[in-house]
Design a protein around this motif. Structure first.
Motif, PDB file in Angstrom:
ATOM      1  N   ALA A 258      52.316  33.984  45.229  1.00 19.58           N
ATOM      2  CA  ALA A 258      51.763  32.861  44.475  1.00 19.58           C
ATOM      3  C   ALA A 258      50.503  32.323  45.143  1.00 19.58           C
ATOM      4  CB  ALA A 258      52.803  31.750  44.339  1.00 19.58           C
ATOM      5  N   ILE A 259      50.419  32.418  46.458  1.00 20.21           N
ATOM      6  CA  ILE A 259      49.266  31.875  47.180  1.00 20.21           C
ATOM      7  C   ILE A 259      47.985  32.648  46.867  1.00 20.21           C
ATOM      8  CG2 ILE A 259      48.300  31.366  49.460  1.00 20.21           C
ATOM      9  CD1 ILE A 259      51.207  31.008  50.436  1.00 20.21           C
ATOM     10  N   PRO A 260      47.945  33.973  47.097  1.00 20.41           N
ATOM     11  CA  PRO A 260      46.698  34.678  46.775  1.00 20.41           C
ATOM     12  C   PRO A 260      46.379  34.655  45.288  1.00 20.41           C
ATOM     13  CG  PRO A 260      48.420  36.246  47.357  1.00 20.41           C
ATOM     14  CD  PRO A 260      48.931  34.893  47.720  1.00 20.41           C
ATOM     15  N   PHE A 261      47.395  34.723  44.430  1.00 21.55           N
ATOM     16  CA  PHE A 261      47.104  34.744  43.002  1.00 21.55           C
ATOM     17  C   PHE A 261      46.601  33.390  42.502  1.00 21.55           C
ATOM     18  CE2 PHE A 261      49.009  38.858  43.112  1.00 21.55           C
ATOM     19  CZ  PHE A 261      48.471  39.517  42.013  1.00 21.55           C
ATOM     20  N   ALA A 262      47.004  32.322  43.148  1.00 24.65           N
ATOM     21  CA  ALA A 262      46.413  31.023  42.822  1.00 24.65           C
ATOM     22  C   ALA A 262      44.947  30.996  43.232  1.00 24.65           C
ATOM     23  CB  ALA A 262      47.190  29.901  43.519  1.00 24.65           C
ATOM     24  N   LEU A 263      44.627  31.612  44.357  1.00 23.50           N
ATOM     25  CA  LEU A 263      43.231  31.690  44.793  1.00 23.50           C
ATOM     26  C   LEU A 263      42.417  32.604  43.878  1.00 23.50           C
ATOM     27  CD1 LEU A 263      43.753  31.880  48.663  1.00 23.50           C
ATOM     28  CD2 LEU A 263      42.982  29.918  47.308  1.00 23.50           C
ATOM     29  N   TYR A 264      43.038  33.669  43.383  1.00 15.59           N
ATOM     30  CA  TYR A 264      42.336  34.541  42.437  1.00 15.59           C
ATOM     31  C   TYR A 264      42.017  33.771  41.149  1.00 15.59           C
ATOM     32  CZ  TYR A 264      44.218  38.232  45.468  1.00 15.59           C
ATOM     33  OH  TYR A 264      44.550  39.022  46.544  1.00 15.59           O
ATOM     34  N   LEU A 265      42.944  32.935  40.725  1.00 14.03           N
ATOM     35  CA  LEU A 265      42.699  32.095  39.547  1.00 14.03           C
ATOM     36  C   LEU A 265      41.540  31.142  39.809  1.00 14.03           C
ATOM     37  CD1 LEU A 265      43.299  30.767  36.813  1.00 14.03           C
ATOM     38  CD2 LEU A 265      45.142  29.474  37.949  1.00 14.03           C
ATOM     39  N   LEU A 266      41.506  30.553  40.989  1.00 10.64           N
ATOM     40  CA  LEU A 266      40.438  29.620  41.338  1.00 10.64           C
ATOM     41  C   LEU A 266      39.088  30.309  41.303  1.00 10.64           C
ATOM     42  CD1 LEU A 266      39.608  26.815  42.317  1.00 10.64           C
ATOM     43  CD2 LEU A 266      40.013  27.601  44.663  1.00 10.64           C
ATOM     44  N   ARG A 267      38.990  31.515  41.877  1.00 13.72           N
ATOM     45  CA  ARG A 267      37.705  32.209  41.880  1.00 13.72           C
ATOM     46  C   ARG A 267      37.303  32.657  40.489  1.00 13.72           C
ATOM     47  NH1 ARG A 267      39.867  36.821  40.478  1.00 13.72           N
ATOM     48  NH2 ARG A 267      39.682  38.750  41.644  1.00 13.72           N
ATOM     49  N   ALA A 268      38.287  33.040  39.644  1.00 15.66           N
ATOM     50  CA  ALA A 268      37.972  33.430  38.272  1.00 15.66           C
ATOM     51  C   ALA A 268      37.450  32.259  37.456  1.00 15.66           C
ATOM     52  CB  ALA A 268      39.209  34.019  37.598  1.00 15.66           C
ATOM     53  N   ALA A 269      37.918  31.047  37.776  1.00 20.45           N
ATOM     54  CA  ALA A 269      37.497  29.865  37.041  1.00 20.45           C
ATOM     55  C   ALA A 269      36.203  29.276  37.582  1.00 20.45           C
ATOM     56  CB  ALA A 269      38.599  28.806  37.080  1.00 20.45           C
ATOM     57  N   ALA A 270      35.995  29.353  38.921  1.00 13.65           N
ATOM     58  CA  ALA A 270      34.903  28.612  39.535  1.00 13.65           C
ATOM     59  C   ALA A 270      33.628  29.416  39.769  1.00 13.65           C
ATOM     60  CB  ALA A 270      35.375  28.021  40.861  1.00 13.65           C
ATOM     61  N   LEU A 271      33.716  30.726  39.991  1.00 11.43           N
ATOM     62  CA  LEU A 271      32.544  31.477  40.420  1.00 11.43           C
ATOM     63  C   LEU A 271      31.622  31.944  39.297  1.00 11.43           C
ATOM     64  CD1 LEU A 271      33.884  33.586  43.421  1.00 11.43           C
ATOM     65  CD2 LEU A 271      32.842  31.313  43.395  1.00 11.43           C
ATOM     66  N   PRO A 272      32.128  32.337  38.124  1.00 11.63           N
ATOM     67  CA  PRO A 272      31.205  32.767  37.069  1.00 11.63           C
ATOM     68  C   PRO A 272      30.196  31.669  36.711  1.00 11.63           C
ATOM     69  CG  PRO A 272      33.439  33.419  36.519  1.00 11.63           C
ATOM     70  CD  PRO A 272      33.537  32.528  37.720  1.00 11.63           C
ATOM     71  N   GLY A 273      28.968  32.106  36.473  1.00 12.89           N
ATOM     72  CA  GLY A 273      27.924  31.167  36.101  1.00 12.89           C
ATOM     73  C   GLY A 273      27.184  30.556  37.266  1.00 12.89           C
ATOM     74  N   ARG A 274      27.533  30.922  38.485  1.00 14.91           N
ATOM     75  CA  ARG A 274      26.880  30.345  39.660  1.00 14.91           C
ATOM     76  C   ARG A 274      25.745  31.213  40.190  1.00 14.91           C
ATOM     77  NH1 ARG A 274      29.288  25.906  41.690  1.00 14.91           N
ATOM     78  NH2 ARG A 274      31.367  25.390  40.905  1.00 14.91           N
ATOM     79  N   GLY A 275      25.448  32.299  39.498  1.00 15.25           N
ATOM     80  CA  GLY A 275      24.315  33.130  39.888  1.00 15.25           C
ATOM     81  C   GLY A 275      24.486  33.881  41.177  1.00 15.25           C
ATOM     82  N   LEU A 276      25.702  34.244  41.518  1.00 16.93           N
ATOM     83  CA  LEU A 276      25.940  34.988  42.751  1.00 16.93           C
ATOM     84  C   LEU A 276      25.379  36.404  42.628  1.00 16.93           C
ATOM     85  CD1 LEU A 276      29.614  33.928  43.547  1.00 16.93           C
ATOM     86  CD2 LEU A 276      27.495  32.866  44.327  1.00 16.93           C
ATOM     87  N   THR A 277      24.873  36.916  43.733  1.00 17.49           N
ATOM     88  CA  THR A 277      24.352  38.274  43.731  1.00 17.49           C
ATOM     89  C   THR A 277      25.496  39.284  43.684  1.00 17.49           C
ATOM     90  OG1 THR A 277      24.366  38.468  46.146  1.00 17.49           O
ATOM     91  CG2 THR A 277      22.395  37.511  45.114  1.00 17.49           C
ATOM     92  N   VAL A 278      25.159  40.518  43.347  1.00 19.54           N
ATOM     93  CA  VAL A 278      26.169  41.575  43.290  1.00 19.54           C
ATOM     94  C   VAL A 278      26.819  41.763  44.655  1.00 19.54           C
ATOM     95  CG1 VAL A 278      26.538  44.031  42.888  1.00 19.54           C
ATOM     96  CG2 VAL A 278      25.034  42.735  41.374  1.00 19.54           C
ATOM     97  N   GLY A 279      26.023  41.645  45.724  1.00 19.99           N
ATOM     98  CA  GLY A 279      26.566  41.789  47.065  1.00 19.99           C
ATOM     99  C   GLY A 279      27.600  40.737  47.400  1.00 19.99           C
ATOM    100  N   VAL A 280      27.331  39.502  46.993  1.00 15.86           N
ATOM    101  CA  VAL A 280      28.288  38.418  47.246  1.00 15.86           C
ATOM    102  C   VAL A 280      29.549  38.631  46.417  1.00 15.86           C
ATOM    103  CG1 VAL A 280      28.692  35.938  47.016  1.00 15.86           C
ATOM    104  CG2 VAL A 280      26.500  36.771  47.877  1.00 15.86           C
ATOM    105  N   VAL A 281      29.373  39.039  45.168  1.00 12.18           N
ATOM    106  CA  VAL A 281      30.531  39.323  44.314  1.00 12.18           C
ATOM    107  C   VAL A 281      31.395  40.406  44.955  1.00 12.18           C
ATOM    108  CG1 VAL A 281      31.285  40.207  42.072  1.00 12.18           C
ATOM    109  CG2 VAL A 281      29.356  38.619  42.199  1.00 12.18           C
ATOM    110  N   GLY A 282      30.755  41.454  45.468  1.00 16.96           N
ATOM    111  CA  GLY A 282      31.496  42.526  46.127  1.00 16.96           C
ATOM    112  C   GLY A 282      32.216  42.047  47.376  1.00 16.96           C
ATOM    113  N   ALA A 283      31.556  41.194  48.158  1.00 17.77           N
ATOM    114  CA  ALA A 283      32.174  40.678  49.378  1.00 17.77           C
ATOM    115  C   ALA A 283      33.405  39.837  49.058  1.00 17.77           C
ATOM    116  CB  ALA A 283      31.162  39.849  50.170  1.00 17.77           C
ATOM    117  N   VAL A 284      33.316  39.035  48.004  1.00 13.25           N
ATOM    118  CA  VAL A 284      34.465  38.220  47.583  1.00 13.25           C
ATOM    119  C   VAL A 284      35.633  39.118  47.188  1.00 13.25           C
ATOM    120  CG1 VAL A 284      35.322  36.614  45.826  1.00 13.25           C
ATOM    121  CG2 VAL A 284      33.086  36.234  46.897  1.00 13.25           C
TER     122      VAL A 284
END
Length: 244
Positions: free
Chosen positions: A202-228
């Motif tokens: 439940a802990i990592p999957f809650a964090l996966y939900l957070l990143r799916a909700a918060a990161l899109p639209g922030r203009g992150l580079t492909v490299g940063v997306v890959g690192a995440v």
């Protein structure tokens, strides 16, 4: 493709190929046989990639040289995969059945490549299934029971299945509200079955939900997306090994 033209630049694929295999290996008993199996698995992926690109470009490319550059890598990687895989298959013939089970999913990927629709959501999901099933194969090769690998394999399937729509919201479908809503909805729903597999998940999957909700639209580079995604994959691997 890399500068050499031999390695695809699909960085997320490497985590998908490696994490379930590593989880299955260490949930069981690591053996020397895992090394040639890993070689056969990775080289087989590369051979399939180049064969599919050859098929795709033969259909759509105007330059006849375009598909030809995939012939040599496909043959070399296929030969390397066979050299690694045949000896371990001789001593463990059930691996041939496992390969046969993966064949329909590879056929789906090949069909999408032929139609020049490799970025399709369904094509990505089809690739996830055999990759996550490698956890069962690696576990069984290490003397583990099939049944003990079902829950961790499903955890991998839940995670990597979610990366397909999520990564699209970060790159190719970054402006699609429909993709964004679907990705967030998937990750929200995935928390409950993940927690049923193990409360620790439940802990990592809650964090996966957070990143799916918060990161899109922030203009992150492909490299940063890959690192995440690398961090997310390592988090999954660590949790699976600790929980099961």
């Amino acid at each position: 493709m890399s500068r050499s033209g031999w390695l695809p630049n699909q960085h997320g694929a490497w985590a998908m190929l490696a994490v379930p295999f590593a989880a299955g290996t260490f949930l069981g008993h690591p053996r020397w046989a895992h090394l040639p199996l890993l070689g056969a698995w990775l080289l087989g992926y590369l051979a399939a990639y180049h064969a599919q690109q050859w098929l795709r470009l033969n259909r759509i490319a105007r330059n006849p040289k375009a598909p030809r550059r995939h012939v040599r890598p496909a043959l070399c990687f296929a030969a390397g995969s066979a050299a690694c895989g045949i000896p371990v298959a001789v001593t463990h013939p059930w691996l041939l059945l496992a390969a046969a089970c993966a064949a329909p999913f590879i056929a789906v990927n090949t069909l999408y490549a032929y139609r020049n629709r490799e970025r399709s959501l369904l094509n990505g999901l089809a690739a996830v299934v055999p990759a996550c099933a490698m956890l069962l194969v690696a576990l069984r090769l290490g003397g583990g029971a099939w049944g003990t690998g079902v829950a961790p394999a499903l955890a991998c399937l839940l995670y990597f299945g979610g990366t397909v729509p999520y990564v699209k919201t970060m790159i190719r479908e970054r402006d699609s509200r429909a993709y964004y809503r679907s990705s967030v909805a998937y990750h929200a729903v995935a928390v409950a079955p993940a927690a049923c597999l193990s409360p620790w998940l439940a802990i990592p999957f809650a964090l996966y939900l957070l990143r799916a909700a918060a990161l899109p639209g922030r203009g992150l580079t492909v490299g940063v997306v890959g690192a995440v995604e690398v961090l997310g994959s390592l988090m999954l691997l660590g949790t699976v090994l600790a929980a099961f």
